[in-house]
Enzyme design. Structure first.
Site, mmCIF file in Angstrom:
data_model
loop_
_atom_site.group_PDB
_atom_site.id
_atom_site.type_symbol
_atom_site.label_atom_id
_atom_site.label_comp_id
_atom_site.label_asym_id
_atom_site.label_seq_id
_atom_site.Cartn_x
_atom_site.Cartn_y
_atom_site.Cartn_z
ATOM 1 N N HIS A 62 -7.500 -5.776 -0.414
ATOM 2 C CA HIS A 62 -6.373 -4.877 -0.165
ATOM 3 C C HIS A 62 -5.389 -5.534 0.794
ATOM 4 C CE1 HIS A 62 -4.332 -1.009 -0.130
ATOM 5 N NE2 HIS A 62 -4.204 -1.131 1.174
ATOM 6 N N ASP A 71 -9.785 -4.343 -5.289
ATOM 7 C CA ASP A 71 -9.201 -3.645 -4.138
ATOM 8 C C ASP A 71 -10.045 -2.423 -3.794
ATOM 9 O OD1 ASP A 71 -7.585 -1.985 -2.428
ATOM 10 O OD2 ASP A 71 -5.799 -3.034 -3.151
ATOM 11 N N SER A 84 0.834 -1.203 0.000
ATOM 12 C CA SER A 84 0.000 0.000 0.000
ATOM 13 C C SER A 84 0.876 1.263 0.000
ATOM 14 C CB SER A 84 -0.963 -0.045 1.188
ATOM 15 O OG SER A 84 -2.014 0.869 1.028
#
Length: 321
Positions: A294, A265, A140
């Protein structure tokens, strides 16, 4: 044309076709023991510090793990990835961004998506221990930092390859997506944690941080306009989003890097799937599994995730290329 249209990822059950179930399972339900790290407080050139957790194996190869927003070195996805690579003979270095990892930093500065100077400090820390083959994995926000590092800086030849997982390559669209529908739950959790941190910082540095603005935070709009941008030298929230979005520097990358972004996601907007760049670049690979959530990618009958297994396979393919 290094773009991977068909992914080998197979979701473990029909339940995991739901993006939120996969994401929440990985973040809150799945457990994985923290590796037996040694922690080093690494002093930075500006007088601040970061904490680096590491495990040394009898090897010249190492992997550096970069955590996500409001995460730390001991997040579940980091723990499983660290253990997986340790078993493959790698030394592992899992670093904590400033303000993260259980110890507040000294300076007003926080962390942000463009903090490549801090990532470079970690890379140099690893080099100084004699490692000759260094690999990077980012999740991320950590994936954004990794891509920006590869795209903004002159990369030492000892950095062999990288993998960026569930990465918002266009920050503004990601911030907008988090305001929608069920995604507001994730956004609220982020803002609760960020508010706590900012209040601590405001007590440390009342001349730098306006505590009255903290209670106005409802999304990343306020976080980045009132705090991230001014504290780190950006003209505005929009200037920050533009300058730290990897979309605008991916074409500069000359180190092999795989981006794994699932199509479901919940944190990613339309511009977070850089297909055009991946088709043109000889170094940027894009894999877009249909499912995965995610930072999740759970596997049937395994405590590991597809992400770390795919990262290892990608690194192996880069060695044989």
């Amino acid at each position: 044309m290094p773009i991977i249209e068909q992914s080998d990822y197979n979701f473990p059950s029909i339940m995991h076709r739901n993006r939120h179930i996969s994401t929440i399972y990985a973040a809150l339900i799945k457990k994985f023991d923290v590796p037996e790290y040694t922690r080093a407080k690494h002093e930075l050139n500006d007088g601040d510090f970061i904490n680096i957790d590491f495990i040394i194996n009898d090897s010249k190869k190492a992997v550096i793990l970069c955590h996500g927003l409001e995460g730390d070195s001991r997040r579940t996805y980091n723990n499983s990835c660290a253990t997986y690579f340790q078993q493959k003979g790698f030394s592992v270095f899992a670093w904590n961004n400033r303000t993260c990892g259980g110890e507040m930093n000294r300076l007003p500065r926080l962390y942000h998506h463009g903090a490549v100077d801090d990532l470079d400090e970690v890379v140099q820390f690893v080099f100084n221990k004699g490692f000759e083959d260094v690999y990077l994995i980012g999740y991320s926000m950590g994936g954004v930092q990794l891509l920006n590092y590869l795209g903004w800086t002159k990369i030492d030849e000892r950095v062999k390859a990288a993998v960026s997982i569930s990465v918002p390559t266009h920050i503004k669209t990601s911030a907008e997506v988090l305001k929608q529908g069920f995604n507001k739950v994730y956004l609220k959790n982020f803002t609760i944690d960020i508010k706590k941190k900012l209040k601590y910082k405001a007590a440390q540095f009342p001349d730098f941080i306006n505590s009255d603005q903290i209670d106005k935070i409802t999304s990343f709009d306020e976080v980045d306009q009132y705090f991230t941008a001014p504290l780190h030298g950006f003209a505005s929230r929009d200037d920050y989003y533009q300058r730290v979005s990897p979309e605008f520097s991916l074409s500069n990358i000359t180190t092999p890097v795989l981006i794994i972004n699932s199509l479901d996601d919940p944190f990613l907007g339309e511009r977070c799937y850089p297909r055009a760049i991946a088709k043109e670049s000889a170094y940027v690979y894009l894999e877009t599994p249909k499912y995965g959530g995610h930072c999740a990618f759970p596997l049937r009958n395994s405590t590991y995730s597809y992400a770390e297994k795919r990262a290892f396979d990608f690194f192996e393919s880069c060695k044989s290329a």
